[in-house]
Motif scaffolding. Structure first.
Motif, PDB file in Angstrom:
ATOM      1  N   LEU A 143      -6.600 -24.932  26.126  1.00  0.00           N
ATOM      2  CA  LEU A 143      -6.797 -23.606  26.721  1.00  0.00           C
ATOM      3  C   LEU A 143      -5.971 -23.440  27.991  1.00  0.00           C
ATOM      4  CD1 LEU A 143     -10.610 -22.962  26.195  1.00  0.00           C
ATOM      5  CD2 LEU A 143      -8.688 -22.139  24.833  1.00  0.00           C
ATOM      6  N   SER A 144      -5.767 -24.525  28.735  1.00  0.00           N
ATOM      7  CA  SER A 144      -4.929 -24.421  29.932  1.00  0.00           C
ATOM      8  C   SER A 144      -3.472 -24.183  29.544  1.00  0.00           C
ATOM      9  CB  SER A 144      -5.058 -25.686  30.788  1.00  0.00           C
ATOM     10  OG  SER A 144      -4.471 -26.801  30.153  1.00  0.00           O
ATOM     11  N   ILE A 145      -3.036 -24.783  28.435  1.00  0.00           N
ATOM     12  CA  ILE A 145      -1.682 -24.539  27.925  1.00  0.00           C
ATOM     13  C   ILE A 145      -1.566 -23.103  27.415  1.00  0.00           C
ATOM     14  CG2 ILE A 145      -0.035 -25.151  26.099  1.00  0.00           C
ATOM     15  CD1 ILE A 145      -1.102 -28.042  26.322  1.00  0.00           C
ATOM     16  N   LEU A 146      -2.592 -22.658  26.727  1.00  0.00           N
ATOM     17  CA  LEU A 146      -2.602 -21.291  26.185  1.00  0.00           C
ATOM     18  C   LEU A 146      -2.554 -20.252  27.297  1.00  0.00           C
ATOM     19  CD1 LEU A 146      -2.934 -19.706  23.473  1.00  0.00           C
ATOM     20  CD2 LEU A 146      -5.406 -19.734  23.917  1.00  0.00           C
ATOM     21  N   ASN A 147      -3.280 -20.512  28.391  1.00  0.00           N
ATOM     22  CA  ASN A 147      -3.325 -19.593  29.532  1.00  0.00           C
ATOM     23  C   ASN A 147      -3.628 -18.161  29.069  1.00  0.00           C
ATOM     24  OD1 ASN A 147      -3.175 -18.796  32.209  1.00  0.00           O
ATOM     25  ND2 ASN A 147      -0.964 -18.487  32.164  1.00  0.00           N
ATOM     26  N   PRO A 148      -4.811 -17.964  28.471  1.00  0.00           N
ATOM     27  CA  PRO A 148      -5.124 -16.676  27.839  1.00  0.00           C
ATOM     28  C   PRO A 148      -5.216 -15.517  28.823  1.00  0.00           C
ATOM     29  CG  PRO A 148      -7.076 -18.066  27.980  1.00  0.00           C
ATOM     30  CD  PRO A 148      -5.918 -18.921  28.372  1.00  0.00           C
ATOM     31  N   GLU A 149      -4.915 -14.329  28.314  1.00  0.00           N
ATOM     32  CA  GLU A 149      -5.010 -13.107  29.102  1.00  0.00           C
ATOM     33  C   GLU A 149      -6.148 -12.246  28.568  1.00  0.00           C
ATOM     34  OE1 GLU A 149      -1.261 -11.143  29.241  1.00  0.00           O
ATOM     35  OE2 GLU A 149      -0.162 -12.928  29.911  1.00  0.00           O
ATOM     36  N   GLY A 163     -15.692 -23.355  15.714  1.00  0.00           N
ATOM     37  CA  GLY A 163     -15.419 -22.654  16.972  1.00  0.00           C
ATOM     38  C   GLY A 163     -15.051 -23.545  18.134  1.00  0.00           C
ATOM     39  N   THR A 164     -14.410 -24.666  17.864  1.00  0.00           N
ATOM     40  CA  THR A 164     -13.993 -25.578  18.930  1.00  0.00           C
ATOM     41  C   THR A 164     -13.205 -24.841  20.011  1.00  0.00           C
ATOM     42  OG1 THR A 164     -13.892 -27.418  17.365  1.00  0.00           O
ATOM     43  CG2 THR A 164     -12.724 -27.690  19.451  1.00  0.00           C
ATOM     44  N   LEU A 165     -12.293 -23.963  19.598  1.00  0.00           N
ATOM     45  CA  LEU A 165     -11.532 -23.155  20.554  1.00  0.00           C
ATOM     46  C   LEU A 165     -12.106 -21.743  20.702  1.00  0.00           C
ATOM     47  CD1 LEU A 165      -7.802 -24.011  19.723  1.00  0.00           C
ATOM     48  CD2 LEU A 165      -9.144 -24.798  21.667  1.00  0.00           C
ATOM     49  N   ALA A 166     -12.554 -21.179  19.587  1.00  0.00           N
ATOM     50  CA  ALA A 166     -12.973 -19.780  19.599  1.00  0.00           C
ATOM     51  C   ALA A 166     -14.130 -19.515  20.555  1.00  0.00           C
ATOM     52  CB  ALA A 166     -13.350 -19.334  18.184  1.00  0.00           C
ATOM     53  N   VAL A 167     -15.116 -20.389  20.580  1.00  0.00           N
ATOM     54  CA  VAL A 167     -16.292 -20.155  21.428  1.00  0.00           C
ATOM     55  C   VAL A 167     -15.935 -20.158  22.918  1.00  0.00           C
ATOM     56  CG1 VAL A 167     -18.516 -21.113  22.150  1.00  0.00           C
ATOM     57  CG2 VAL A 167     -17.975 -20.917  19.709  1.00  0.00           C
ATOM     58  N   PRO A 168     -15.259 -21.195  23.440  1.00  0.00           N
ATOM     59  CA  PRO A 168     -14.898 -21.136  24.865  1.00  0.00           C
ATOM     60  C   PRO A 168     -13.835 -20.088  25.176  1.00  0.00           C
ATOM     61  CG  PRO A 168     -13.965 -23.094  23.852  1.00  0.00           C
ATOM     62  CD  PRO A 168     -14.895 -22.496  22.847  1.00  0.00           C
ATOM     63  N   LEU A 169     -13.068 -19.680  24.176  1.00  0.00           N
ATOM     64  CA  LEU A 169     -12.019 -18.688  24.380  1.00  0.00           C
ATOM     65  C   LEU A 169     -12.573 -17.263  24.398  1.00  0.00           C
ATOM     66  CD1 LEU A 169      -8.934 -18.279  24.644  1.00  0.00           C
ATOM     67  CD2 LEU A 169      -8.815 -18.293  22.140  1.00  0.00           C
ATOM     68  N   ALA A 170     -13.748 -17.074  23.816  1.00  0.00           N
ATOM     69  CA  ALA A 170     -14.306 -15.722  23.649  1.00  0.00           C
ATOM     70  C   ALA A 170     -14.469 -14.982  24.967  1.00  0.00           C
ATOM     71  CB  ALA A 170     -15.651 -15.809  22.920  1.00  0.00           C
TER      72      ALA A 170
END
Length: 268
Positions: free
Chosen positions: A49-55, A68-75
């Motif tokens: 997620l730090s690499i992704l640096n979501p907006e 949801g390994t990524l989806a849940v914290p990314l939501a």
């Protein structure tokens, strides 16, 4: 040998035919609970997620989302997420997590790489992710599909070398751990497709931990394609020899280094 003349698509397919390890949805349905529990442990998710640096404005397509390994914290970091997986059990766990955490911006679809996502009503998203999920025979087709469904950027994470597989354990079991196609195939195929990608490594160091010996056995046995009674006994003995109790959990007696390559490219 001119490396530029190598057909990385064909080399990948040849390696996958030798590997014979791709598991179908039934396998992942059976393993959903155990995998979901252990996949969320460790620093992989946080680092990815730090690499992704979501907006906050992003829509994200998560291909091979699992539970949801990524989806849940990314939501909580993006506008909306579409999670695709071919395991119904994985998606049920993801939906349960959404309900428990009050997450309302994740929608799920049961679908495989080979399915028509357009027919399901899935449209291109700002960002498309395939995190540890591009275990396909047709890698070129998967890359082009992910690229087609990404409007801004696409991400694939792939193992470096043995990845999560423990060579020491295989040798103790009397089984040969075959070499597998890793991230370099993905990167070189992208290059041949005219896609100039960035690569960032996630390096995980530590000793795997479990709730109990049985938890360790259930979390480990999936690695082996086939296990008879003697194999099961050997695995249990290996775990007995190498699990050390500490703080109410059981840790492997030796540290491992697992590396994943996050390969990403910006849409032109």
């Amino acid at each position: 040998m001119d490396i530029k003349k190598l057909d990385w698509d064909e080399l990948w397919k040849e390696a996958k035919l030798k590997e014979k390890r791709r598991k179908g949805p039934e396998f992942w349905d059976r393993r959903a609970q155990s995998f979901s529990k252990h996949a969320s442990e460790g620093a992989y998710t946080e680092t990815f997620l730090s690499i992704l640096n979501p907006e906050p404005s992003w829509t994200v397509l998560d291909v091979g989302s699992g539970a949801g390994t990524l989806a849940v914290p990314l939501a909580g970091k993006v506008r909306a997420i579409t999670a695709i997986d071919f395991s119904a059990a994985m998606l049920e766990l993801l939906q349960e997590k959404c309900k428990n955490h009050g997450i309302e911006n994740i929608r799920t679809f049961k679908a495989a790489w080979e399915d028509s996502w357009e027919a399901l009503g899935i449209e291109p998203h700002d960002v498309a992710i395939a995190s540890r999920s591009a275990n396909v025979y047709d890698l070129k087709g998967a890359i082009l599909k992910l690229d087609r469904f990404a409007k801004k950027r696409a991400y694939i994470s792939a193992p470096v070398g043995d990845g999560p597989f423990d060579r020491r354990l295989h040798e103790a079991m009397g089984m040969k751990l075959p070499s597998r196609p890793d991230y370099i195939y993905v990167y070189n195929l992208l290059y041949q497709l005219g896609i100039f990608a960035d690569v960032q490594l996630i390096t995980l160091r530590g000793k795997r931990s479990y709730d109990s010996h049985e938890d360790a056995f259930n979390a480990t046995k999936w690695i082996f394609d086939r296990m008879d009674g003697q194999d099961g006994q050997r695995l249990r003995q290996y775990l007995k020899d190498h699990l050390v109790p500490e703080g109410g959990r059981f840790y492997m007696s030796y540290e491992r280094v697992i590396r994943w390559a996050v390969i990403s490219w910006k849409k032109e």
